[in-house]
Design an enzyme around this catalytic site. Structure first.
Site: not given
Ligand code: GRF
Length: 264
Positions: A136, A158, A160
């Site tokens: 985060m 990443n 998401h």
């Protein structure tokens, strides 16, 4: 899967269900990968126990205490060698350049100190791909350039919780639901110098009905995340992903260009 195994490093901040999905996919030989470390910014991250159970080395860089210590006496901060604020500020598009200069300086200096500590810990475990699995913290160009040290070779992924470019930020599922979207989803992408803005590798979607709640949307989304992340890692492991600059002709002699992922 029978190809050569790539080495994955993972960064987490919380519960680590995506980490668990990747651990399971590795152990069950569903992907050609093994995890060589799990790092976190949060000493209380529950996901650390998942790594320990799987005998994966772990480390913590406590961002909150680094930021607190800096705030007590910014002039005493020891910045990493090679860190150049002007260069980082010019590359980044995480934060508006109109933000107060002192705030920008404090943000990038604290992150550089924390990121150097992460990099020093990571350097003990050579890796091919870094996966952010519910990490985060925004990573700055200082960190990204250390990992992506060959031009054009993107090595940080990443996941998401929204169908990017809609709803970047920390509450993708909540933002999707509150907007009244009829479809939600998740995205795996490479990291660039912005927030959730890098080239998209894969997406999965699910329907949202009137009876859905934030909890049910998160549940549906996470189930898809646990499939999408290992699938995306496998494509990387097979050497099928490349990032290319694509030009689009918009007519009237206008054009648009963007870096996108091509999967062979
Ligand atoms: C996931 O929804 C992921 O998309 C987001 O943070 C959440 C992490 O969940 N980036 P977990 O720690 O993997 O359970």
């Amino acid at each position: 899967m029978g190809g050569k195994k790539i080495r994955i490093g993972a960064l987490i901040s919380g519960g680590g269900t995506n980490l668990q999905a990747i651990i399971d996919a590795c152990v069950q030989n569903k992907i050609d990968a093994r995890i060589v470390f799990v790092g976190t910014d949060n000493p209380d991250a529950k996901g650390l126990a998942r790594a320990e159970k799987a005998n994966i080395p772990t480390f913590v860089t406590d961002y909150s205490s680094i930021i607190k210590e800096y705030g007590e006496n910014p002039d005493a901060a020891i910045l990493p060698e090679g860190f150049e604020l002007a260069d980082i500020m010019q590359k980044q598009f995480l934060i508006s350049q109109d933000t107060e200069p002192e705030k920008l300086k404090a943000f990038f200096e604290t992150r550089a100190i924390a990121e150097r500590s992460l990099l020093d810990a990571m350097n003990q475990y050579p890796f091919d791909l870094l996966v952010l699995a519910g990490f985060m913290r925004n990573l700055t160009p200082y960190f990204i350039d250390e990992i992506n040290d060959e031009p054009g070779r993107y090595r940080i992924m990443n996941i998401h919780p929204a169908l990017l470019p809609a709803f970047p930020g920390t509450d993708g599922y909540g933002d999707t639901l509150r907007y009244g979207c009829r479809v939600g989803g998740c995205t795996v992408h490479f990291i660039d110098y912005g927030e959730d803005s890098g080239p998209i590798i894969g997406q999965k979607s699910f329907p949202i009905s009137d009876t859905d709640t934030k909890e049910s949307v998160i549940r549906k989304g996470l189930h898809l995340e646990w499939q999408l992340y290992p699938e995306s890692i496998q494509k990387f492991a097979e050497g099928r992903l490349s990032v290319v600059e694509k030009n689009y002709d918009l007519g009237n002699s206008k054009s648009f260009s963007r870096k996108i992922v091509v999967c062979s």
